[in-house]
Scaffold this active site. Structure first.
Site, PDB file in Angstrom:
ATOM      1  N   THR A   1     -25.494 -66.166-122.220  1.00 52.78           N
ATOM      2  CA  THR A   1     -25.560 -66.516-123.805  1.00 52.78           C
ATOM      3  C   THR A   1     -27.393 -67.667-123.994  1.00 52.78           C
ATOM      4  O   THR A   1     -27.445 -67.473-125.039  1.00 52.78           O
ATOM      5  CB  THR A   1     -24.437 -67.774-124.061  1.00 52.78           C
TER       6      THR A   1
ATOM      7  N   SER B   1       5.000 -21.814-165.927  1.00 48.57           N
ATOM      8  CA  SER B   1       5.033 -22.628-163.825  1.00 48.57           C
ATOM      9  C   SER B   1       4.908 -21.497-163.460  1.00 48.57           C
ATOM     10  O   SER B   1       4.779 -20.254-164.214  1.00 48.57           O
ATOM     11  CB  SER B   1       7.228 -22.305-163.964  1.00 48.57           C
TER      12      SER B   1
ATOM     13  N   ARG C   1     -14.281 -54.059-121.063  1.00 51.40           N
ATOM     14  CA  ARG C   1     -12.582 -54.963-120.559  1.00 51.40           C
ATOM     15  C   ARG C   1     -12.342 -53.115-121.769  1.00 51.40           C
ATOM     16  O   ARG C   1     -10.785 -53.822-121.693  1.00 51.40           O
ATOM     17  CB  ARG C   1     -12.096 -56.388-121.198  1.00 51.40           C
TER      18      ARG C   1
ATOM     19  N   GLY D   1     -14.884 -71.920-120.730  1.00 53.40           N
ATOM     20  CA  GLY D   1     -15.639 -73.081-120.240  1.00 53.40           C
ATOM     21  C   GLY D   1     -15.130 -74.244-120.627  1.00 53.40           C
ATOM     22  O   GLY D   1     -14.094 -73.565-122.021  1.00 53.40           O
TER      23      GLY D   1
ATOM     24  N   LYS E   1     -18.524 -52.431-128.293  1.00 53.79           N
ATOM     25  CA  LYS E   1     -16.721 -53.182-128.433  1.00 53.79           C
ATOM     26  C   LYS E   1     -17.016 -53.938-129.820  1.00 53.79           C
ATOM     27  O   LYS E   1     -16.354 -53.545-130.864  1.00 53.79           O
ATOM     28  CB  LYS E   1     -16.983 -54.764-127.217  1.00 53.79           C
TER      29      LYS E   1
ATOM     30  N   ASP F   1     -17.759 -60.699-131.542  1.00 53.76           N
ATOM     31  CA  ASP F   1     -16.647 -60.766-131.209  1.00 53.76           C
ATOM     32  C   ASP F   1     -15.356 -61.332-131.638  1.00 53.76           C
ATOM     33  O   ASP F   1     -14.458 -61.223-131.341  1.00 53.76           O
ATOM     34  CB  ASP F   1     -16.643 -59.900-129.457  1.00 53.76           C
TER      35      ASP F   1
HETATM   36  C1  UD1 Z   1     -18.632 -68.111-122.881  1.00 53.15           C
HETATM   37  C2  UD1 Z   1     -19.424 -68.860-122.694  1.00 53.15           C
HETATM   38  C3  UD1 Z   1     -17.615 -70.118-122.436  1.00 53.15           C
HETATM   39  C4  UD1 Z   1     -16.967 -69.671-123.603  1.00 53.15           C
HETATM   40  C5  UD1 Z   1     -16.215 -68.584-124.086  1.00 53.15           C
HETATM   41  C6  UD1 Z   1     -15.523 -68.024-125.507  1.00 53.15           C
HETATM   42  C7  UD1 Z   1     -21.020 -69.369-122.186  1.00 53.15           C
HETATM   43  C8  UD1 Z   1     -22.065 -69.557-120.315  1.00 53.15           C
HETATM   44  N1  UD1 Z   1     -20.313 -68.692-121.790  1.00 53.15           N
HETATM   45  O1  UD1 Z   1     -18.219 -66.911-121.775  1.00 53.15           O
HETATM   46  O2  UD1 Z   1     -17.825 -71.744-121.918  1.00 53.15           O
HETATM   47  O3  UD1 Z   1     -15.405 -70.553-122.656  1.00 53.15           O
HETATM   48  O4  UD1 Z   1     -17.719 -67.545-124.697  1.00 53.15           O
HETATM   49  O5  UD1 Z   1     -15.401 -67.301-125.838  1.00 53.15           O
HETATM   50  O6  UD1 Z   1     -21.499 -69.141-122.654  1.00 53.15           O
HETATM   51  N2  UD1 Z   1     -23.907 -62.306-125.106  1.00 53.15           N
HETATM   52  C9  UD1 Z   1     -24.518 -62.344-124.932  1.00 53.15           C
HETATM   53  N3  UD1 Z   1     -25.688 -61.703-124.350  1.00 53.15           N
HETATM   54  C10 UD1 Z   1     -25.506 -61.962-123.040  1.00 53.15           C
HETATM   55  C11 UD1 Z   1     -23.714 -62.217-122.603  1.00 53.15           C
HETATM   56  C12 UD1 Z   1     -23.190 -62.548-123.231  1.00 53.15           C
HETATM   57  O7  UD1 Z   1     -25.222 -61.504-126.006  1.00 53.15           O
HETATM   58  O8  UD1 Z   1     -26.093 -62.503-121.880  1.00 53.15           O
HETATM   59  C13 UD1 Z   1     -22.895 -62.051-126.085  1.00 53.15           C
HETATM   60  C14 UD1 Z   1     -21.438 -61.113-125.629  1.00 53.15           C
HETATM   61  O9  UD1 Z   1     -21.877 -60.243-126.293  1.00 53.15           O
HETATM   62  C15 UD1 Z   1     -20.489 -62.271-126.591  1.00 53.15           C
HETATM   63  C16 UD1 Z   1     -20.885 -63.416-126.975  1.00 53.15           C
HETATM   64  O10 UD1 Z   1     -22.327 -63.522-126.436  1.00 53.15           O
HETATM   65  O11 UD1 Z   1     -20.651 -61.698-127.488  1.00 53.15           O
HETATM   66  C17 UD1 Z   1     -19.991 -64.503-125.364  1.00 53.15           C
HETATM   67  O12 UD1 Z   1     -19.921 -63.264-124.049  1.00 53.15           O
HETATM   68  P1  UD1 Z   1     -18.949 -63.159-123.082  1.00 53.15           P
HETATM   69  O13 UD1 Z   1     -19.605 -62.408-121.553  1.00 53.15           O
HETATM   70  O14 UD1 Z   1     -17.534 -63.383-123.646  1.00 53.15           O
HETATM   71  O15 UD1 Z   1     -18.803 -64.996-123.075  1.00 53.15           O
HETATM   72  P2  UD1 Z   1     -18.471 -65.496-122.022  1.00 53.15           P
HETATM   73  O16 UD1 Z   1     -18.480 -65.375-120.152  1.00 53.15           O
HETATM   74  O17 UD1 Z   1     -16.727 -65.024-121.715  1.00 53.15           O
HETATM   75 CA    CA Z   2     -15.424 -63.805-123.996  1.00 52.57          CA
END
Ligand code: UD1
Ligand code: CA
Length: 483
Positions: free
Chosen positions: A89, A416, A19, A151, A26, A114
């Site tokens: 995650t 000057s 985004r 979440g 990012k 982030d």
């Molecule tokens: C995640 C949480 C959600 C929470 C939200 C807060 C999970 C499943 N969900 O959602 O409950 O409310 O964060 O912002 O954890 N990342 C990785 N590897 C991955 C995916 C993500 O390192 O495979 C990192 C991203 O770079 C980022 C963070 O994890 O820094 C969160 O990833 P993001 O995709 O924003 O998570 P959400 O789906 O928003």
């Molecule tokens: Ca996020």
């Protein structure tokens, strides 16, 4: 109770951040002069964990290079874990665990690359809450007006935390819950390791969710709990450039507030931007429209502004810098700079010196009590102490191919509109006349002049420009003259 150091902090930064719509990953976008990831790693390191791991995948090489670049300023230095093709995650945390010693015990914190406003204090508070409660998992949660996308924390009738459900997997009742998961957790190392082995990818996004660890940990007999934070900014992520700007503005507000509480006068915090790495001293005054960037340091009693941008500039004590743009410059005590000065890299100004109005300097070492007051360019020069450069002088440092150096001694008085055609040296105590083009070295104590004698061609204007306003004015000014 005494604070224990977490065994590890894992910072997740493998996601794409689509985004932002940017060619730059990012987590490398900056606020307050540091990348989002730098802020996250600095907060993590501030808890003094035994190990600090950052998980990468998207734009791995670019981000890893940045981590290497900032590593010397972060202790413990972060090590990089690579996430494989399994998304989520939970998988990211698992890949980080694989980097850590197999039998590692104690508390493991997970946070995001982030989320730039999270502080070490808040992480420490979560660790204390986690350890004093003897929990298997503790999550930092927040009550928000608009929980969409996050979440949700699911509690039972007694308020015990049961699990986390993702927005995309939640039913309508669950979606109406306003307590959200920040994504920042403290885990018992063994509980985390065991639970992650049970987490699958059977969900709306086909990802291995870290959030699923909570339900598994409970099933295995651990307690899980949530620490609700009232400071929502600290758990806010930058997902797009609108959020990036909002977070940058809030971080700046906090930085300004911190300096004001430390004894700095900031006349207008709304138009003052101070990077995270800037250092200010008591009784510094910052006037409106000032940006202090990177490792800028301002000594006590100095006034900066209005309308100045200083990047990596050191300012001494009791100095004044007005409407100035400067980078990589060192200014002494009691100096005066501006208005409208342009200080380029390598500028040094000694105590009680002056770089005045419409003056540009570059790679110029100007000694104590020396002055370049008006309309000048000083490039590639050394000026001794207590010397004065006349108005509208130029250090002619470039011959079209190479740059050359000019050396001016101490107690020199230059007229000057001088040109110093480098390489050239002016000795101590020398003088020069107005309009001198200094092409040869001037010995100490000499007066350099090379302007041709002036000739006045009387009546030239009336003869050659008859009828012009100048000719009429000339005639009026000399009425007694016969024509
Ligand atoms: C995640 C949480 C959600 C929470 C939200 C807060 C999970 C499943 N969900 O959602 O409950 O409310 O964060 O912002 O954890 N990342 C990785 N590897 C991955 C995916 C993500 O390192 O495979 C990192 C991203 O770079 C980022 C963070 O994890 O820094 C969160 O990833 P993001 O995709 O924003 O998570 P959400 O789906 O928003
Ligand atoms: Ca996020």
């Amino acid at each position: 109770m005494t604070q224990t150091r977490p065994a590890a902090v894992i910072v997740l930064a493998a996601g794409a951040g689509t985004r932002m719509k940017s060619a730059i990953p990012k987590v490398l976008h900056p606020i307050a002069g540091r990348s989002l990831l730098h802020h996250a790693l600095a907060a993590a390191a501030g808890c003094q964990p035994e190990s600090l791991v950052v998980v990468l995948r998207h734009e791995r090489e670019l981000v890893a290079a940045h981590v290497a670049e900032i590593s010397e300023r972060i202790l413990p230095a972060p090590s990089i874990a690579d996430q494989d093709e399994i998304p989520g995650t939970g998988r990211a945390a698992e890949c980080a665990l694989a980097m850590l010693p197999t039998g590692l015990s104690g508390t493991i914190v997970v946070s995001y690359g982030d989320v730039p406003l999270l502080t070490s204090e808040t992480i420490n508070e979560l660790v204390r809450f986690h350890e004093s409660g003897g929990h298997g998992v503790s999550v930092l949660s927040a009550d928000v007006a608009d929980p969409a996308g996050y979440g949700r924390i699911i509690r039972d009738a007694d308020g015990q935390v049961l699990r986390i459900v993702e927005q995309k997997d939640a039913d309508e009742t669950e979606r109406s819950i306003t307590e959200i998961n920040s994504g920042i957790y403290a885990f018992d190392a063994e509980v985390l390791r065991a639970a992650l082995q049970k987490v699958g990818t059977d969900n709306a996004q086909g990802e291995k969710y870290l959030t699923d660890v909570l339900a598994h940990a409970r099933q295995a007999g651990s307690t899980v709990a949530a620490l609700v934070t009232s400071d929502i900014w600290q758990v806010e992520g930058a997902n797009d450039r609108v959020q990036l700007a909002a977070l940058g503005k809030e971080l700046n507000r906090r930085i300004c507030e911190r300096w004001m509480r430390a004894g700095v006068t900031i006349v207008d915090p709304n138009t003052t931007w101070i990077d995270a790495d800037v250092e200010l001293n008591p009784d510094v005054t910052i006037l409106p429209g000032v940006q202090l960037q990177r490792a800028t340091v301002v000594g006590g009693g100095s006034t900066i502004g209005p309308d100045s941008t200083l990047s990596d500039v050191e300012v001494g004590e009791r100095s004044s810098v007005v409407r100035t743009h400067g980078s990589l410059a060192v200014l002494g005590d009691d100096v005066s700079v501006g208005p409208f000065a342009f200080l380029r890299p390598g500028t040094e100004l000694g105590a009680n010196g002056k770089i005045g109005t419409f003056v540009e300097t570059k790679n110029a070492k100007i000694g104590a009590k020396s002055k370049v007051p008006h309309l000048s360019y000083v490039g590639d020069a050394t000026i001794g102490e207590n010397s004065n450069i006349g108005a509208a002088s130029v250090f002619v440092n470039y011959d079209g191919v190479n740059k050359h150096h000019t050396t001016i001694g101490s107690n020199v008085r230059l007229g000057s509109d001088n040109m110093f055609v480098a390489p050239v040296t002016v000795g101590d105590g020398a003088y020069s006349g107005a309009g001198t083009v200094v092409r040869k070295d001037v010995p100490p104590g000499a007066l350099a002049i090379n302007v041709a004698p002036q000739r006045n061609l009387e009546g030239w204007v009336q003869q050659n420009r008859a009828g012009t306003p100048a000719a009429l004015a000339a005639s009026e000014a000399t009425p007694e003259q016969e024509s």
